[in-house]
Design a protein around this motif. Structure first.
Motif, short mmCIF file in Angstrom:
data_model
loop_
_atom_site.label_atom_id
_atom_site.label_comp_id
_atom_site.label_asym_id
_atom_site.label_seq_id
_atom_site.Cartn_x
_atom_site.Cartn_y
_atom_site.Cartn_z
N GLU A 1 -52.30 42.91 59.82
CA GLU A 1 -53.72 42.83 60.12
C GLU A 1 -53.91 42.17 61.48
N ILE A 2 -53.20 41.25 61.68
CA ILE A 2 -53.25 40.18 63.06
C ILE A 2 -52.71 41.23 64.39
N CYS A 3 -51.76 41.98 63.93
CA CYS A 3 -51.33 42.86 65.09
C CYS A 3 -52.15 44.11 65.33
N ARG A 4 -53.11 44.44 64.22
CA ARG A 4 -53.68 45.44 64.45
C ARG A 4 -55.03 45.12 65.06
N ILE A 5 -55.47 43.96 64.85
CA ILE A 5 -56.56 43.41 65.74
C ILE A 5 -56.16 43.22 67.13
N VAL A 6 -54.96 42.63 67.35
CA VAL A 6 -54.69 42.68 68.74
C VAL A 6 -54.47 43.69 69.56
N ASP A 7 -53.67 44.84 68.79
CA ASP A 7 -53.76 46.10 69.35
C ASP A 7 -53.39 47.14 68.52
N PRO A 8 -54.31 48.03 68.17
CA PRO A 8 -54.19 48.89 67.02
C PRO A 8 -52.72 49.88 67.20
N GLU A 9 -52.19 49.85 68.53
CA GLU A 9 -51.14 50.88 68.76
C GLU A 9 -49.77 50.11 68.61
N LEU A 10 -49.73 48.76 68.42
CA LEU A 10 -48.45 47.99 67.99
C LEU A 10 -47.92 48.63 66.63
N LYS A 11 -46.69 48.87 66.82
CA LYS A 11 -45.98 49.41 65.45
C LYS A 11 -45.18 48.40 64.87
N MET A 12 -45.53 48.20 63.32
CA MET A 12 -44.99 47.39 62.95
C MET A 12 -43.87 47.94 61.55
N ASP A 13 -42.59 47.64 61.54
CA ASP A 13 -41.85 48.06 60.46
C ASP A 13 -41.38 46.95 59.45
N VAL A 14 -42.20 46.98 58.37
CA VAL A 14 -41.95 46.02 57.56
C VAL A 14 -40.81 46.17 56.69
N LEU A 15 -39.68 45.18 56.60
CA LEU A 15 -38.42 45.25 55.98
C LEU A 15 -38.31 44.61 54.89
N ILE A 16 -39.06 43.40 54.57
CA ILE A 16 -39.31 42.41 53.61
C ILE A 16 -40.69 42.38 53.44
N LYS A 17 -41.11 42.41 51.98
CA LYS A 17 -42.50 42.12 51.66
C LYS A 17 -42.89 40.94 50.99
N ASP A 18 -44.14 40.60 51.09
CA ASP A 18 -44.63 39.30 50.73
C ASP A 18 -44.23 38.95 49.22
N GLY A 19 -43.79 37.77 48.93
CA GLY A 19 -43.23 37.31 47.72
C GLY A 19 -41.99 37.49 47.35
N THR A 20 -41.24 37.89 48.35
CA THR A 20 -39.49 38.16 48.36
C THR A 20 -38.95 36.97 48.97
N PRO A 21 -37.80 36.45 48.10
CA PRO A 21 -36.95 35.44 48.21
C PRO A 21 -36.28 35.65 49.42
N VAL A 22 -36.21 34.99 50.69
CA VAL A 22 -35.57 35.11 51.93
C VAL A 22 -34.52 33.95 52.16
N LYS A 23 -33.58 34.23 53.18
CA LYS A 23 -32.52 33.13 53.51
C LYS A 23 -32.57 33.30 54.98
N PRO A 24 -31.85 32.22 55.84
CA PRO A 24 -31.70 32.30 57.39
C PRO A 24 -30.90 33.81 57.70
N GLY A 25 -31.27 34.51 58.51
CA GLY A 25 -30.85 35.57 59.28
C GLY A 25 -31.71 36.90 58.71
N ASP A 26 -32.07 36.60 57.76
CA ASP A 26 -32.93 37.77 57.17
C ASP A 26 -34.30 38.29 58.05
N ILE A 27 -34.38 39.66 58.61
CA ILE A 27 -35.50 40.16 59.34
C ILE A 27 -36.44 40.79 58.57
N ALA A 28 -37.88 39.89 58.76
CA ALA A 28 -38.98 40.49 57.76
C ALA A 28 -39.57 41.60 58.28
N PHE A 29 -39.50 41.79 59.70
CA PHE A 29 -40.26 43.19 60.19
C PHE A 29 -39.93 43.20 61.54
N THR A 30 -39.92 44.41 62.28
CA THR A 30 -40.07 44.64 63.70
C THR A 30 -41.27 45.05 64.31
#
Length: 282
Positions: A55-84
């Protein structure tokens, strides 16, 4: 996600950060430059705030494209990529700090909450947050508690009657406080739950005699006294324990049989999860 609440928070945060322009980016990067970036996890925990980042990115620029790789609530570790992210470099850099500030704090809260929830597994006791939140950030912080597996208590002063020690003292005692609260709800035609805080077993006994509440908050009870309180209640009202409860002693409180344990530290003193937004060089 309630956009009516979220969007003003985002816009205020962006205004605070950008002011009349990101002059560093404007001075160093040619207009119209396109690029990519990725959100890198640098810590171990529970990820929170991805949906908010969208939503932050949409407000800044609706043309920004986000590719979500890890969703909210997921356990993560160093080196993981959440999104691009892909799009205007100026807009990526405008969104960067607000995204990181929100996600790092939300992920820290979700991580801490999840740790407590895991400890309580199998006890029947659930963990609650409180109103001890960062001004202007309450919705985000309580959202993070839910992502971490916790339960939200009242959001503010308007969605529940919570009679605390000061209310009891100012109103002239427990009976007066409960009677006044019930009369207020009736005259104002409001349907709100009533919770009352008690400081000892004598006050608990008085509440049990008066009745007319939905939940009893047992404040600063030692575990052995809390167990007595739960036994006195006999399941008549929902019970909540608070005060001096930490990860080191929380099982003693849960084993006393309370329904909920509220912990202000979930939101007022957590360590943020380390995250970083980095350019993808091509």
């Amino acid at each position: 996600m309630d956009k009516e609440l979220i969007d003003p928070i985002i816009k205020n945060a962006l205004l605070e950060d950008i002011g009349d322009g990101d002059h560093t980016s404007l001075a160093t990067i040619l207009p119209g430059t396109k690029g990519k970036a990725r959100l890198i996890v640098k810590d171990t925990g529970i990820l929170a705030g991805v949906e908010l980042a969208e939503e932050i990115c949409r407000i800044v620029d609706p043309e920004l494209k986000m590719d979500v790789l890890i969703k909210d609530g997921t356990p993560v570790k160093p080196g993981d990529i959440a999104f691009t992210l892909e799009g205007s470099v100026h807009c990526i850099l405008k969104a960067e700090r607000v995204v990181l500030n929100c996600m790092q704090r939300m992920s820290g809260i979700a991580t801490r909450t999840n740790q407590i929830v895991s400890m309580l597994k199998g006890t029947g006791t659930k963990v609650l947050d409180t109103r001890k939140t960062t001004p202007g950030m309450r919705y985000l912080e309580k959202w993070a508690v839910k992502i971490g597996g916790g339960v939200n208590h009242r959001f503010g002063l308007y969605d529940m009657i919570l009679i605390k020690d000061n209310h009891v003292d100012y109103s002239g005692g427990i009976r007066n406080a409960i009677t006044n609260a019930r009369e207020y709800l009736k005259t104002q035609d409001k349907d709100l739950q009533i919770e009352i805080e008690v400081r000892n077993l004598e006050e608990l006994e008085e509440v049990l005699q008066v009745g007319g509440v939905d939940r009893i908050l047992l404040d600063n009870f030692k575990p052995d006294v809390l167990q007595q309180a739960v036994a006195m209640n006999e399941g008549r009202y929902i019970t909540e324990a608070s005060g001096g409860i930490t990860a080191d002693n929380i099982m003693d409180y849960a084993n006393a049989g309370v329904d909920y344990i509220s912990i202000g530290a979930l939101t007022h003193s957590v360590n943020s999860l380390d995250l970083s937004l980095k350019a993808i060089k091509e």
